[in-house]
Design a protein around this motif. Structure first.
Motif, PDB file in Angstrom:
ATOM      1  N   VAL A  60     103.684  78.998 -10.566  1.00 58.11           N
ATOM      2  CA  VAL A  60     104.150  79.143  -9.191  1.00 58.11           C
ATOM      3  C   VAL A  60     104.410  77.773  -8.577  1.00 58.11           C
ATOM      4  N   HIS A  61     103.508  76.837  -8.789  1.00 53.65           N
ATOM      5  CA  HIS A  61     103.692  75.501  -8.213  1.00 53.65           C
ATOM      6  C   HIS A  61     104.933  74.822  -8.795  1.00 53.65           C
ATOM      7  N   PHE A  62     105.117  74.920 -10.114  1.00 49.02           N
ATOM      8  CA  PHE A  62     106.261  74.245 -10.730  1.00 49.02           C
ATOM      9  C   PHE A  62     107.577  74.871 -10.286  1.00 49.02           C
ATOM     10  N   TYR A  63     107.702  76.179 -10.445  1.00 52.88           N
ATOM     11  CA  TYR A  63     109.000  76.811 -10.198  1.00 52.88           C
ATOM     12  C   TYR A  63     109.359  76.862  -8.717  1.00 52.88           C
ATOM     13  N   SER A  64     108.375  76.855  -7.834  1.00 48.50           N
ATOM     14  CA  SER A  64     108.699  76.797  -6.414  1.00 48.50           C
ATOM     15  C   SER A  64     109.048  75.383  -5.975  1.00 48.50           C
ATOM     16  N   SER A  65     108.739  74.387  -6.818  1.00 48.84           N
ATOM     17  CA  SER A  65     109.101  72.999  -6.509  1.00 48.84           C
ATOM     18  C   SER A  65     110.533  72.686  -6.921  1.00 48.84           C
ATOM     19  N   PHE A  66     110.974  73.259  -8.037  1.00 48.31           N
ATOM     20  CA  PHE A  66     112.310  72.944  -8.552  1.00 48.31           C
ATOM     21  C   PHE A  66     113.336  73.928  -7.992  1.00 48.31           C
ATOM     22  N   ILE A  67     113.457  73.868  -6.667  1.00 50.50           N
ATOM     23  CA  ILE A  67     114.372  74.717  -5.912  1.00 50.50           C
ATOM     24  C   ILE A  67     115.120  73.845  -4.910  1.00 50.50           C
ATOM     25  N   TYR A  68     116.435  74.000  -4.865  1.00 50.83           N
ATOM     26  CA  TYR A  68     117.215  73.291  -3.850  1.00 50.83           C
ATOM     27  C   TYR A  68     116.935  73.889  -2.472  1.00 50.83           C
ATOM     28  N   PRO A  69     117.216  73.141  -1.418  1.00 54.69           N
ATOM     29  CA  PRO A  69     116.961  73.660  -0.069  1.00 54.69           C
ATOM     30  C   PRO A  69     117.691  74.955   0.267  1.00 54.69           C
ATOM     31  N   ASP A  70     118.787  75.265  -0.451  1.00 53.19           N
ATOM     32  CA  ASP A  70     119.493  76.526  -0.184  1.00 53.19           C
ATOM     33  C   ASP A  70     118.933  77.685  -0.990  1.00 53.19           C
ATOM     34  N   GLY A  71     117.833  77.442  -1.735  1.00 53.87           N
ATOM     35  CA  GLY A  71     117.197  78.511  -2.498  1.00 53.87           C
ATOM     36  C   GLY A  71     117.653  78.626  -3.926  1.00 53.87           C
ATOM     37  N   SER A  72     118.657  77.851  -4.348  1.00 52.92           N
ATOM     38  CA  SER A  72     119.119  77.880  -5.735  1.00 52.92           C
ATOM     39  C   SER A  72     118.154  77.116  -6.633  1.00 52.92           C
ATOM     40  N   ALA A  73     118.109  77.510  -7.907  1.00 50.25           N
ATOM     41  CA  ALA A  73     117.245  76.830  -8.864  1.00 50.25           C
ATOM     42  C   ALA A  73     117.852  75.496  -9.276  1.00 50.25           C
ATOM     43  N   VAL A  74     116.999  74.481  -9.413  1.00 49.90           N
ATOM     44  CA  VAL A  74     117.431  73.159  -9.886  1.00 49.90           C
ATOM     45  C   VAL A  74     117.699  73.241 -11.385  1.00 49.90           C
ATOM     46  N   GLU A  75     118.916  72.902 -11.761  1.00 46.82           N
ATOM     47  CA  GLU A  75     119.336  73.016 -13.156  1.00 46.82           C
ATOM     48  C   GLU A  75     119.106  71.754 -13.972  1.00 46.82           C
ATOM     49  N   THR A  76     118.849  70.637 -13.328  1.00 44.68           N
ATOM     50  CA  THR A  76     118.890  69.322 -13.973  1.00 44.68           C
ATOM     51  C   THR A  76     117.957  69.219 -15.167  1.00 44.68           C
ATOM     52  N   VAL A  77     116.770  69.807 -15.070  1.00 40.11           N
ATOM     53  CA  VAL A  77     115.796  69.722 -16.154  1.00 40.11           C
ATOM     54  C   VAL A  77     115.839  70.942 -17.062  1.00 40.11           C
ATOM     55  N   ASP A  78     116.742  71.879 -16.804  1.00 39.67           N
ATOM     56  CA  ASP A  78     116.780  73.142 -17.547  1.00 39.67           C
ATOM     57  C   ASP A  78     117.483  72.938 -18.878  1.00 39.67           C
ATOM     58  N   GLU A  79     116.821  73.343 -19.954  1.00 38.97           N
ATOM     59  CA  GLU A  79     117.419  73.148 -21.271  1.00 38.97           C
ATOM     60  C   GLU A  79     118.308  74.318 -21.696  1.00 38.97           C
ATOM     61  N   ARG A  80     118.471  75.329 -20.837  1.00 37.28           N
ATOM     62  CA  ARG A  80     119.261  76.487 -21.234  1.00 37.28           C
ATOM     63  C   ARG A  80     120.397  76.825 -20.281  1.00 37.28           C
ATOM     64  N   ASN A  81     120.149  76.802 -18.996  1.00 40.39           N
ATOM     65  CA  ASN A  81     121.129  77.344 -18.047  1.00 40.39           C
ATOM     66  C   ASN A  81     121.733  76.270 -17.153  1.00 40.39           C
ATOM     67  N   VAL A  82     123.033  76.405 -16.909  1.00 39.58           N
ATOM     68  CA  VAL A  82     123.718  75.530 -15.963  1.00 39.58           C
ATOM     69  C   VAL A  82     123.395  75.980 -14.547  1.00 39.58           C
ATOM     70  N   TYR A  83     123.906  75.231 -13.589  1.00 43.93           N
ATOM     71  CA  TYR A  83     123.684  75.551 -12.177  1.00 43.93           C
ATOM     72  C   TYR A  83     124.393  76.841 -11.804  1.00 43.93           C
ATOM     73  N   HIS A  84     123.691  77.678 -11.056  1.00 46.85           N
ATOM     74  CA  HIS A  84     124.288  78.883 -10.471  1.00 46.85           C
ATOM     75  C   HIS A  84     123.967  78.880  -8.986  1.00 46.85           C
ATOM     76  N   HIS A  85     125.021  78.884  -8.176  1.00 46.13           N
ATOM     77  CA  HIS A  85     124.791  78.952  -6.734  1.00 46.13           C
ATOM     78  C   HIS A  85     124.310  80.352  -6.391  1.00 46.13           C
TER      79      HIS A  85
END
Length: 582
Positions: free
Chosen positions: A254-279
């Protein structure tokens, strides 16, 4: 339901739950409101079923279309004055028909053909999302079914979960984790203690592979998008098992995944080894309701939904009704506008500075052979509150222009149209992923990288709320071509403006502009980037899409790339990124 009526329902739900911005109540209460929301959704769900075949969905039918049976099952099983569908026979009939359609389509082992809406097929599979939706539904409605219906479902589900138990839980991965959760519920429904024990043992193995930072990896570094699968399975598993050994893992996740979130609620893709950014807003799952921080994150995401007038899906509402936990909240760090988060291994950094949100990734590893694990090549993302994600967008394969740096001939790695089993390695001397990477945490933050024999650096320097500088440096001593690349997120259908040439509406038509042709700058979707002399703009740099069999991609999936060539005479570029028309 009209759009206005739906919006009114959403706002009333969020107001009642204390989710709208400015509400300071410490507790998050959602179940009564979600019951009302789910009940409102039932008629439209029912309309989506073919009464003859029992199949849901439109277009090419896939077994995942039947997953919507679970919200119906929750509506059928939940007694409330606000729920007219409690023990409703028509709803139960629709659920039974939905499962019967799955039985009809399954082979003798309980597998289905993995079909996708684009018409491609990917072989036989025990589709995890469908099996878990099916067994969760059965656990809720079994007692309401006739003896004949129960017998038919018992035989099919026992066959499927017997084979899942035998063949699907050998390796810790997101799909087996979902299967383990379903197997535990099947063990309860069919009184199979050995299945429950097997699921419990798998969850212990899965937790043992959790990184101390709270994420799971499927090669090297975090999976962000598929992290929701691990956490969702843990949340449901805990709800049905009350196995308290999983709670520390839930807290870390919960702490990790709630931290890697952009202010608009989208997931941060930068460290993701599988998925690109999705708005689009990353809505939490029931695991997040197990901690005050997770419930705070849920409230935060609901605030964003309310502000946009968007709805919570029936699937989410059903899961939270069946497995969620109401309680106290604490605000998430994502609400802060001046913060730095660095993982203990110094492989990831988040810097929130005013309206800017920057993420750096120093995860690097050899090129993965799997189509699903992307090349760790695009290591910087830049987001602004008024523009959304501007630079970054995530990783891909067979596209070196998405790499922050390349050393060698970029034509040696490319996607061949129609190739369903490509070689993901360059065909000659080309380094497009770093062999060494480290994060510089002091201002200006940045990355120190090594590609082959070259040392490369990229530093990000916010100046004020509307201005930021990007410093890109490299040696050029190897004798190979060296380029830096700035990957910019496109908004297809909007214009790319320049200082000199006519503006171009981004679409399927490809183009390349030298900095001189562009008049020294480009602007798009509210931002403006200065172009150094010698640079060029390339559109579109297309990715390899692993979820299409032939890897093809549309322009909307591409990137605007600014290419920066290095030489012994030119070792640094400084680019000003401004918001508005500065």
């Amino acid at each position: 339901m009209t759009r206005l009526a739906l919006f009114s329902l959403i706002v009333s739900v969020l107001l009642a739950s204390g989710s709208l911005a400015g509400d300071s109540r410490p507790d998050l209460r959602f179940k009564d409101d979600f019951i009302r929301g789910l009940a409102a959704a039932v008629p439209d769900i029912m309309k989506g079923q073919d009464p003859k075949t029992g199949r849901f969905g439109t277009g090419i039918w896939i077994v995942n279309d039947q997953n919507i049976m679970f919200p119906l099952a929750v509506a059928w099983a939940t007694e409330s004055a606000d729920n007219p569908y409690y023990h409703d026979q028509k709803v139960l009939d629709a659920i039974v028909k939905a499962g019967d359609a799955l039985i009809e389509d399954a082979d003798e082992s309980g597998q289905w053909e993995f079909r996708k809406k684009d018409g491609s097929t990917w072989g036989k599979i025990y589709m995890p999302w469908t099996y878990s939706a099916w067994i969760k539904s059965y656990a809720l409605v079994r007692e309401g079914m006739t003896d004949e219906q129960r017998k038919r479902w018992d035989e099919a589900l026992i066959r499927g979960y017997t084979n899942i138990s035998k063949t699907q839980l050998a390796k810790v991965h997101n799909i087996p984790t979902n299967h383990a959760m379903g197997l535990y519920i099947a063990g309860q429904v069919f009184d199979r203690p050995e299945w429950r024990e097997q699921a419990k043992e798998f969850m212990a193995r899965m937790i043992a592979e959790q990184d101390p930072a709270g994420f799971w990896s499927e090669n090297h570094g975090p999976v962000i998008g598929y992290g929701s699968v691990y956490t969702d399975a843990l949340g449901v598993y805990y709800a049905v098992s009350r196995d308290e050994s999983v709670l520390p893992a839930i807290e870390r996740a919960v702490h990790f995944y709630s931290s890697f979130i952009y202010p608009d609620g989208s997931a941060v893709e930068t460290v993701d080894e599988r998925n690109v950014y999705h708005h689009g807003l990353r809505f939490p799952n029931t695991a997040f309701t197990r901690t005050p921080e997770g419930r705070g994150f849920m409230r935060q995401q609901m605030d964003i939904l309310a502000a946009r007038g968007q709805k919570i899906s029936p699937e989410h509402m059903a899961n939270f009704i069946a497995y969620g936990e109401e309680g106290s909240t604490v605000p998430t760090a994502a609400r802060e506008t001046d913060r730095t988060l660095a993982l203990d291994d110094n492989n990831a950094l988040i810097r929130r500075k005013g309206s800017w949100f920057i993420c750096l990734s120093a995860y690097c590893c050899p090129i993965p052979k799997s189509r699903w694990i992307q090349d760790r090549q695009n290591l910087v993302s830049i987001y602004h509150d008024r523009c959304g994600l501007i630079m970054g967008g995530g990783n891909t394969k067979l596209q070196p222009l998405w790499s922050n740096f390349t050393v060698g001939d970029t034509s040696l790695l490319k996607h061949k149209p129609g190739d369903i089993a490509p070689n993901f390695m360059p065909t000659g001397p080309l380094f497009h992923i770093p062999t060494q990477a480290s994060i510089k945490q002091s201002d200006p933050i940045g990355l120190n990288l090594k590609y082959g024999g070259e040392r490369c650096h990229i530093f990000i320097e916010p100046v004020d709320d509307d201005t930021l500088y990007i410093h890109v440096r490299s040696t050029a001593v190897s004798g190979l071509p060296v380029e830096g690349h700035i990957t910019l997120l496109p908004h297809v259908g909007e214009a790319l403006r320049t200082g000199k040439s006519p503006e171009r509406v981004l679409g399927e038509e490809a183009f390349t502009l030298a900095s001189e042709e562009a008049g020294g700058w480009i602007a798009h979707h509210g931002w403006k980037l200065e172009l150094p002399e010698g640079s060029k703009v390339i559109w579109p740099a297309l990715p390899h899409n692993p979820y299409r069999k032939d890897g093809s991609a549309t322009a909307a999936e591409g990137r605007i790339v600014v290419s920066l060539p290095f030489s012994p005479e030119r070792g640094e570029y400084v680019m000003k990124l401004a918001i508005g028309d500065q």
